[in-house]
Design a protein around this motif. Structure first.
Motif, short mmCIF file in Angstrom:
data_model
loop_
_atom_site.label_atom_id
_atom_site.label_comp_id
_atom_site.label_asym_id
_atom_site.label_seq_id
_atom_site.Cartn_x
_atom_site.Cartn_y
_atom_site.Cartn_z
N PHE A 133 44.66 50.47 69.62
CA PHE A 133 44.42 51.65 68.78
C PHE A 133 45.62 52.60 68.78
O PHE A 133 45.91 53.24 67.77
CB PHE A 133 43.16 52.37 69.23
N GLY A 134 46.32 52.68 69.89
CA GLY A 134 47.51 53.52 69.93
C GLY A 134 48.57 53.03 68.96
O GLY A 134 49.19 53.83 68.24
N ARG A 135 48.80 51.74 68.92
CA ARG A 135 49.75 51.18 67.96
C ARG A 135 49.30 51.45 66.53
O ARG A 135 50.10 51.85 65.67
CB ARG A 135 49.88 49.67 68.22
N LEU A 136 48.02 51.30 66.27
CA LEU A 136 47.51 51.54 64.92
C LEU A 136 47.67 53.01 64.52
O LEU A 136 48.05 53.33 63.39
CB LEU A 136 46.03 51.14 64.86
N MET A 137 47.41 53.93 65.46
CA MET A 137 47.58 55.35 65.17
C MET A 137 49.06 55.70 64.98
O MET A 137 49.41 56.56 64.17
CB MET A 137 47.00 56.19 66.32
N HIS A 138 49.92 55.06 65.72
CA HIS A 138 51.35 55.32 65.62
C HIS A 138 51.92 54.80 64.30
O HIS A 138 52.91 55.33 63.79
CB HIS A 138 52.07 54.65 66.79
N GLU A 139 51.23 53.80 63.74
CA GLU A 139 51.74 53.17 62.52
C GLU A 139 50.85 53.50 61.32
O GLU A 139 50.96 54.58 60.73
CB GLU A 139 51.85 51.66 62.74
N GLY A 140 49.96 52.60 60.96
CA GLY A 140 49.23 52.74 59.71
C GLY A 140 48.36 53.97 59.60
O GLY A 140 48.29 54.61 58.54
N PHE A 141 47.68 54.33 60.69
CA PHE A 141 46.76 55.47 60.61
C PHE A 141 47.49 56.81 60.56
O PHE A 141 46.87 57.84 60.28
CB PHE A 141 45.79 55.45 61.80
N SER A 142 48.79 56.83 60.82
CA SER A 142 49.57 58.05 60.67
C SER A 142 50.53 57.96 59.48
O SER A 142 51.42 58.79 59.35
CB SER A 142 50.37 58.34 61.95
N GLY A 143 50.32 56.93 58.64
CA GLY A 143 51.23 56.74 57.51
C GLY A 143 52.65 56.45 57.97
O GLY A 143 53.61 56.78 57.28
N TYR A 144 52.79 55.85 59.13
CA TYR A 144 54.09 55.52 59.74
C TYR A 144 54.95 56.77 59.95
O TYR A 144 56.18 56.70 59.93
CB TYR A 144 54.83 54.46 58.92
N ASP A 145 54.29 57.89 60.13
CA ASP A 145 54.99 59.15 60.41
C ASP A 145 54.25 59.88 61.53
O ASP A 145 53.58 60.89 61.31
CB ASP A 145 55.06 60.02 59.16
N PRO A 146 54.36 59.37 62.77
CA PRO A 146 53.57 59.94 63.86
C PRO A 146 53.90 61.39 64.15
O PRO A 146 53.01 62.16 64.53
CB PRO A 146 53.89 59.03 65.05
N LEU A 147 55.15 61.80 63.99
CA LEU A 147 55.50 63.18 64.28
C LEU A 147 54.85 64.15 63.30
O LEU A 147 54.35 65.21 63.70
CB LEU A 147 57.02 63.36 64.27
#
Length: 315
Positions: free
Chosen positions: A149-163
């Motif tokens: 889930f961390g990888r998913l949030m860092h990528e797709g679920f944050s629109g690939y813009d985690p910051l």
């Protein structure tokens, strides 16, 4: 494949967590005898799910039919469990919940404390694996279409813009601390018809709607939504961190070979490569997808055909 027509029973119970209780179901084997000592499993539900769905109704039930005591529970802040605010999906709490579930199991006179394992579905698979790295009471771990889930949030679920996501989360949390209405984001459209109207065609998303938003898998506790202001920790979390050193327990990974946006196929192969476990197995259910492994008879049969002997051998 297990014979799930064998009579298992379910006892509703509660598990003491940090400052609240988790609602849980104990799935007990056929001809249960409380004077015996049984191997036991903690069954961890997917993101946005609950104990009445796949973790309980499919995998806990099937494994109980094969002689295991299986504890399926609702995560903290979710389902019928306690904890406020509601709809929090925090990996650190989710992993701690597994430890609380084991705390409960080891107090039961009919559970062999030296034969406890974990199984998780989707995000629950990632949580189960992560817990097995640091809670040595877990002697074997299985992941069914597990997702980091961390990888998913860092990528797709944050629109690939985690910051940018972390900045937005911070602003929302400050606003809520000052009295603003909580922002609760749905993971999915409310119905298959709504998904079609929105033009959603991606495999995992459309199949998630079919499972969670229809009679196939819908359950009151499966809210499939999250409090946005509590998502920062997930963006910075990694289910597989230090797997090369700490993940030494026997490991069984089940994935379908039809990859989707949630990345279970990718995560399964990465985990198999990185895990330090000397006893590890990668099962690929050919022709099936992430959500097929939730409850479809044939892919579930494939998963259980491997998981049942895996747990019988290592527990």
């Amino acid at each position: 494949m297990t014979d799930t027509t064998r009579h298992t029973t379910v006892e509703h119970t509660t598990v003491k967590a940090l400052a609240w209780e988790l609602a849980a179901d104990l799935h007990l084997p056929p001809e249960f005898d409380e004077t015996r000592a049984y191997p036991a499993l903690v069954s961890v539900h997917p993101i946005g799910s609950c104990k009445e769905q796949t973790s309980g109704s499919v995998y806990a039930r099937a494994l109980a039919a094969e002689g295991f005591v299986v504890l399926a529970y609702d995560a903290s802040f979710q389902g019928a469990s306690g904890g406020t605010p509601r709809a929090v999906e925090d990996p650190y709490f989710r992993v701690q919940d597994i430890g609380y579930a084991i705390d409960h199991l080891v107090t039961l006179p009919y559970v062999d404390a030296d034969r406890i394992g974990a199984i998780g579905v989707c995000g629950g698979g990632g949580y189960a694996v992560n817990a097995a790295m640091t809670d040595r009471r877990i002697k074997a771990v299985g992941s069914v279409t597990g997702v980091n889930f961390g990888r998913l949030m860092h990528e797709g679920f944050s629109g690939y813009d985690p910051l940018a996501t972390l900045d937005a989360v911070a602003a929302q949390r400050t606003a809520e601390a000052r009295g603003a209405e909580p922002r609760v984001d749905p993971y999915l459209p409310p119905s298959p018809e709504a998904a079609e109207e929105q033009g959603l065609t991606e495999l995992d998303l459309t199949e998630a709607v079919d499972y969670y938003r229809t009679a196939r898998g819908r359950a009151p506790g499966g809210r499939t939504e999250a409090l946005f202001s509590r998502q920062a920790t997930a963006v910075g979390w990694d289910a597989f961190h230090r797997a090369e050193v700490l993940l030494t327990r026997p490991l069984c990974i089940v994935v379908g070979d039809k990859p989707g946006a949630f990345g279970a196929y990718r995560d399964g192969l990465e985990l198999y490569r990185r895990a330090a476990s000397t006893a590890k197995e990668l099962v690929v259910a050919e022709g099936f997808s992430h959500y097929d492994l939730y409850d479809r008879p044939e892919p579930a049969r494939i998963a259980l055909t491997h998981l049942i002997p895996f747990y019988k051998k290592h527990l």
